[in-house]
Structures are given as structure tokens and as C-alpha cells.
Design a protein around this motif. Structure first.
Motif, PDB file in Angstrom:
ATOM      1  N   VAL A 169       0.852  -1.185   0.000  1.00  0.00           N
ATOM      2  CA  VAL A 169       0.000   0.000   0.000  1.00  0.00           C
ATOM      3  C   VAL A 169       0.891   1.239   0.000  1.00  0.00           C
ATOM      4  CG1 VAL A 169      -1.804   1.274   1.200  1.00  0.00           C
ATOM      5  CG2 VAL A 169      -1.794  -1.224   1.265  1.00  0.00           C
ATOM      6  N   GLU A 170       0.745   2.066  -1.030  1.00  0.00           N
ATOM      7  CA  GLU A 170       1.542   3.289  -1.163  1.00  0.00           C
ATOM      8  C   GLU A 170       0.633   4.507  -0.997  1.00  0.00           C
ATOM      9  OE1 GLU A 170       4.472   1.244  -4.537  1.00  0.00           O
ATOM     10  OE2 GLU A 170       3.182   2.928  -5.062  1.00  0.00           O
ATOM     11  N   VAL A 171       1.115   5.492  -0.264  1.00  0.00           N
ATOM     12  CA  VAL A 171       0.354   6.731  -0.070  1.00  0.00           C
ATOM     13  C   VAL A 171       1.227   7.906  -0.498  1.00  0.00           C
ATOM     14  CG1 VAL A 171      -0.893   8.211   1.525  1.00  0.00           C
ATOM     15  CG2 VAL A 171      -0.944   5.725   1.849  1.00  0.00           C
ATOM     16  N   TYR A 172       0.867   8.528  -1.612  1.00  0.00           N
ATOM     17  CA  TYR A 172       1.550   9.719  -2.103  1.00  0.00           C
ATOM     18  C   TYR A 172       0.829  10.943  -1.514  1.00  0.00           C
ATOM     19  CZ  TYR A 172       3.290   6.534  -5.754  1.00  0.00           C
ATOM     20  OH  TYR A 172       3.878   5.499  -6.443  1.00  0.00           O
ATOM     21  N   SER A 173       1.579  11.886  -0.950  1.00  0.00           N
ATOM     22  CA  SER A 173       0.926  13.069  -0.376  1.00  0.00           C
ATOM     23  C   SER A 173       1.882  14.250  -0.363  1.00  0.00           C
ATOM     24  CB  SER A 173       0.425  12.779   1.044  1.00  0.00           C
ATOM     25  OG  SER A 173       1.490  12.473   1.908  1.00  0.00           O
ATOM     26  N   TRP A 174       1.306  15.461  -0.460  1.00  0.00           N
ATOM     27  CA  TRP A 174       2.085  16.687  -0.405  1.00  0.00           C
ATOM     28  C   TRP A 174       1.165  17.900  -0.304  1.00  0.00           C
ATOM     29  CZ3 TRP A 174       1.834  13.508  -4.691  1.00  0.00           C
ATOM     30  CH2 TRP A 174       1.078  13.981  -5.771  1.00  0.00           C
ATOM     31  N   TYR A 175       1.736  18.998   0.202  1.00  0.00           N
ATOM     32  CA  TYR A 175       1.092  20.301   0.125  1.00  0.00           C
ATOM     33  C   TYR A 175       1.553  20.972  -1.162  1.00  0.00           C
ATOM     34  CZ  TYR A 175      -0.189  19.681   5.022  1.00  0.00           C
ATOM     35  OH  TYR A 175      -0.717  19.190   6.189  1.00  0.00           O
ATOM     36  N   SER A 176       0.835  22.007  -1.594  1.00  0.00           N
ATOM     37  CA  SER A 176       1.221  22.666  -2.839  1.00  0.00           C
ATOM     38  C   SER A 176       0.813  24.129  -2.856  1.00  0.00           C
ATOM     39  CB  SER A 176       0.606  21.948  -4.047  1.00  0.00           C
ATOM     40  OG  SER A 176      -0.802  21.899  -3.944  1.00  0.00           O
ATOM     41  N   LEU A 177       1.592  24.928  -3.601  1.00  0.00           N
ATOM     42  CA  LEU A 177       1.226  26.299  -3.949  1.00  0.00           C
ATOM     43  C   LEU A 177       0.556  26.267  -5.316  1.00  0.00           C
ATOM     44  CD1 LEU A 177       4.459  28.235  -2.898  1.00  0.00           C
ATOM     45  CD2 LEU A 177       2.286  28.125  -1.667  1.00  0.00           C
ATOM     46  N   ARG A 178      -0.552  27.039  -5.485  1.00  0.00           N
ATOM     47  CA  ARG A 178      -1.358  26.893  -6.685  1.00  0.00           C
ATOM     48  C   ARG A 178      -1.721  28.239  -7.313  1.00  0.00           C
ATOM     49  NH1 ARG A 178      -5.476  21.888  -4.997  1.00  0.00           N
ATOM     50  NH2 ARG A 178      -3.847  20.571  -4.052  1.00  0.00           N
ATOM     51  N   PRO A 179      -0.825  28.832  -8.109  1.00  0.00           N
ATOM     52  CA  PRO A 179      -1.212  30.024  -8.885  1.00  0.00           C
ATOM     53  C   PRO A 179      -2.207  29.638  -9.971  1.00  0.00           C
ATOM     54  CG  PRO A 179       0.987  29.294  -9.494  1.00  0.00           C
ATOM     55  CD  PRO A 179       0.583  28.470  -8.316  1.00  0.00           C
ATOM     56  N   GLN A 180      -3.123  30.547 -10.293  1.00  0.00           N
ATOM     57  CA  GLN A 180      -4.147  30.246 -11.280  1.00  0.00           C
ATOM     58  C   GLN A 180      -4.571  31.495 -12.035  1.00  0.00           C
ATOM     59  OE1 GLN A 180      -8.394  30.112  -9.650  1.00  0.00           O
ATOM     60  NE2 GLN A 180      -7.237  29.273  -7.915  1.00  0.00           N
ATOM     61  N   ALA A 181      -5.146  31.286 -13.215  1.00  0.00           N
ATOM     62  CA  ALA A 181      -5.702  32.372 -14.032  1.00  0.00           C
ATOM     63  C   ALA A 181      -6.908  31.834 -14.776  1.00  0.00           C
ATOM     64  CB  ALA A 181      -4.659  32.907 -15.010  1.00  0.00           C
ATOM     65  N   ASN A 182      -7.933  32.675 -14.950  1.00  0.00           N
ATOM     66  CA  ASN A 182      -9.170  32.245 -15.590  1.00  0.00           C
ATOM     67  C   ASN A 182      -9.753  33.374 -16.434  1.00  0.00           C
ATOM     68  OD1 ASN A 182      -9.889  29.580 -13.924  1.00  0.00           O
ATOM     69  ND2 ASN A 182      -9.169  31.128 -12.487  1.00  0.00           N
ATOM     70  N   ILE A 183     -10.489  33.001 -17.467  1.00  0.00           N
ATOM     71  CA  ILE A 183     -11.257  33.960 -18.257  1.00  0.00           C
ATOM     72  C   ILE A 183     -12.672  33.418 -18.391  1.00  0.00           C
ATOM     73  CG2 ILE A 183     -10.512  32.924 -20.451  1.00  0.00           C
ATOM     74  CD1 ILE A 183     -10.654  35.796 -21.630  1.00  0.00           C
ATOM     75  N   GLU A 184     -13.658  34.310 -18.326  1.00  0.00           N
ATOM     76  CA  GLU A 184     -15.063  33.895 -18.335  1.00  0.00           C
ATOM     77  C   GLU A 184     -15.856  34.769 -19.294  1.00  0.00           C
ATOM     78  OE1 GLU A 184     -18.262  34.452 -14.952  1.00  0.00           O
ATOM     79  OE2 GLU A 184     -17.000  32.700 -14.478  1.00  0.00           O
ATOM     80  N   TYR A 185     -16.753  34.144 -20.037  1.00  0.00           N
ATOM     81  CA  TYR A 185     -17.558  34.868 -21.022  1.00  0.00           C
ATOM     82  C   TYR A 185     -18.984  34.332 -20.966  1.00  0.00           C
ATOM     83  CZ  TYR A 185     -18.987  36.951 -25.468  1.00  0.00           C
ATOM     84  OH  TYR A 185     -19.638  37.672 -26.436  1.00  0.00           O
ATOM     85  N   SER A 186     -19.951  35.207 -20.951  1.00  0.00           N
ATOM     86  CA  SER A 186     -21.350  34.790 -20.860  1.00  0.00           C
ATOM     87  C   SER A 186     -22.130  35.181 -22.107  1.00  0.00           C
ATOM     88  CB  SER A 186     -22.009  35.400 -19.625  1.00  0.00           C
ATOM     89  OG  SER A 186     -22.021  36.806 -19.692  1.00  0.00           O
ATOM     90  N   ILE A 187     -23.039  34.288 -22.495  1.00  0.00           N
ATOM     91  CA  ILE A 187     -23.964  34.524 -23.594  1.00  0.00           C
ATOM     92  C   ILE A 187     -25.350  34.144 -23.100  1.00  0.00           C
ATOM     93  CG2 ILE A 187     -24.593  33.963 -25.965  1.00  0.00           C
ATOM     94  CD1 ILE A 187     -21.726  33.135 -26.474  1.00  0.00           C
ATOM     95  N   SER A 188     -26.201  35.138 -22.934  1.00  0.00           N
ATOM     96  CA  SER A 188     -27.540  34.891 -22.406  1.00  0.00           C
ATOM     97  C   SER A 188     -27.415  34.204 -21.049  1.00  0.00           C
ATOM     98  CB  SER A 188     -28.350  34.072 -23.400  1.00  0.00           C
ATOM     99  OG  SER A 188     -29.679  33.921 -22.942  1.00  0.00           O
ATOM    100  N   ASP A 189     -27.995  33.006 -20.892  1.00  0.00           N
ATOM    101  CA  ASP A 189     -27.954  32.310 -19.609  1.00  0.00           C
ATOM    102  C   ASP A 189     -26.796  31.325 -19.509  1.00  0.00           C
ATOM    103  OD1 ASP A 189     -30.234  33.571 -18.571  1.00  0.00           O
ATOM    104  OD2 ASP A 189     -31.559  32.160 -19.605  1.00  0.00           O
ATOM    105  N   PHE A 190     -25.942  31.262 -20.537  1.00  0.00           N
ATOM    106  CA  PHE A 190     -24.795  30.369 -20.521  1.00  0.00           C
ATOM    107  C   PHE A 190     -23.528  31.142 -20.162  1.00  0.00           C
ATOM    108  CE2 PHE A 190     -27.705  27.950 -23.161  1.00  0.00           C
ATOM    109  CZ  PHE A 190     -27.499  26.646 -22.741  1.00  0.00           C
TER     110      PHE A 190
END
Length: 229
Positions: free
Chosen positions: A134-155
Motif C-alpha cells: 500500500v503506497e500513499v503519495y501526499s504533499w502540500y502545494s502552492l497553486r497560482p491560477q488564471a481564468n477567463i469567463e464569457y457569458s452569452i444569455s444564460d450560458f
């Protein structure tokens, strides 16, 4: 236009796994594969946003996910001349991930916004190849992120990019009758992740969503510690 907002979401999730291990000569040693429904679970997210300035928001997002299921293992028996493919079995898997992130969002237009932020998280993968391994891989992490969002009507359509830099990644091997618990330090365990969510607003307060996530992970080899199998 709201000063503050609070959002709660829940989702059923599944993963199609394609995991491979190689030796120093880049020859494949073993692999784990699953279809989308074979490793599945739940994901919960809490998101709070506060208006900092016109068209600028600061968000705090907390997420937790849990999945479990079986993968098809293909490898080889140890200490034999038989190569990859001589052993086929099933691995039991449990995956757990949790994170908290601070995110800044700029509303560029009434139907478009961009956001960026930084999170911290913890990831673990319990890999039960057999009752004695039984192997258990584990770690903490730093998580930079970027997102773009676009809406059309209700979508609402979005595209996200996140990099998870693993901090002190380890793999622990559970104790058995011949070995004490053994923990080795992995060389690295970083993840590059892209996501494509699609939302459909039913009302101002309720929405359905689907999201496709592709994650590429590379785990570098660990130090060596004796272990008897």
C-alpha cells in the motif's frame, strides 16, 4: 453589481486515469488506467466575493474533493526476467484534495471577466496494489491560477489554468509483517491543470454546471530505502 456574494456548489466527479512509471532508461515498468466512471466521487466548493472597487472583486474559494475506485494495473513480477505486461491486476485507489485560494476578478465588460489568484492545498493518493503493498503519495502545494469567463444569455463559458507546485512530496509504504512503515522523499510532484467549465443559469441564485479538467502530473523519482516484497 453586488457588493458581496456567496456561492455554494456540489458536483459528482470522475477521473480517467493514465499513470505510468519508467526506469532510468525510460523503459516502462508499470501503468494504471481507468475509465471515467471507475474512479469517482464528490466535490464541494464555497466561494465568497467582496467588491473592492467598481468592476473589481476579491474572492476566497475553498474546495474539497474525494474520489475512490479501481484501476487496471499492468506491470511485471519483481526479481524475474519477465517484462512489462506479464502481470495484470487491479489497484484500489483513494484520492483526496483540498484547497483554499484568494482570487482577484476584473469585470472587463458586462459579459466578460478575467481573474487570477494564488491558493494552497493538500493532495493525497492512496494506492493499494495488494494487501501487502500500500503506497500513499501526499504533499502540500502552492497553486497560482488564471481564468477567463464569457457569458452569452444564460450560458457562461470559462477557461482556467492552474499550476500546482508540490511542497515536500512523499510516498509512504504501509508496514507489513516484514517491513516497518517506510517513507521516501519524492524528487517533485507538480501538476499542470486546465479546466473548461460551462454554466447554465436557471435563476439569479441557481445554476447547473459541467466541467472538463485535464491534469498532467510528473512525479520525479525518490531516494532509495530498502523494502522487502
Amino acid at each position: 453589481a453586488q457588493e458581496d456574494s456567496f456561492e455554494v456548489s456540489a458536483a459528482m466527479v470522475g477521473t480517467s486515469m493514465d499513470y505510468r512509471e519508467y526506469d532510468d532508461a525510460n523503459v516502462i515498468l508499470d501503468s494504471e488506467e481507468s475509465k471515467f466512471h471507475e474512479v469517482a466521487g464528490l466535490d464541494f466548493t464555497l466561494d465568497y466575493a467582496h467588491k473592492l472597487a467598481p468592476r473589481v472583486y476579491l474572492g476566497i474559494e475553498a474546495d474539497i474533493s474525494f474520489m475512490s475506485g479501481e484501476t487496471k494495473y499492468v506491470g511485471a513480477y519483481l526479481n524475474t526476467t519477465q517484462g512489462y505486461g506479464s502481470l495484470v491486476s487491479v489497484t484500489k485507489n483513494t484520492l483526496f484534495d483540498t484547497s483554499v485560494a484568494a482570487i482577484v476578478t476584473h469585470v472587463l465588460h458586462h459579459n466578460m471577466s478575467i481573474s487570477y489568484g494564488l491558493g494552497v492545498g493538500k493532495h493525497s493518493w492512496r494506492r493499494e496494489l495488494s494487501p501487502s503493498q500500500v503506497e500513499v503519495y501526499s504533499w502540500y502545494s502552492l497553486r497560482p491560477q488564471a481564468n477567463i469567463e464569457y457569458s452569452i444569455s444564460d450560458f457562461v463559458f470559462a477557461f482556467g489554468l492552474e499550476y500546482q507546485y508540490g511542497l515536500n512530496p512523499t510516498m509512504a509504504i504501509a508496514a507489513d509483517s516484514e517491513n516497518p512503515e517506510t517513507t521516501v522523499n519524492l524528487g517533485s510532484a507538480n501538476i499542470l491543470q486546465t479546466s473548461i467549465p460551462i454554466y447554465y443559469r436557471l435563476t439569479d441564485n441557481i445554476a447547473f454546471f459541467m466541467e472538463y479538467v485535464y491534469a498532467y502530473q510528473k512525479i520525479e523519482k525518490s531516494n532509495i530505502d530498502p523494502y522487502v516484497i
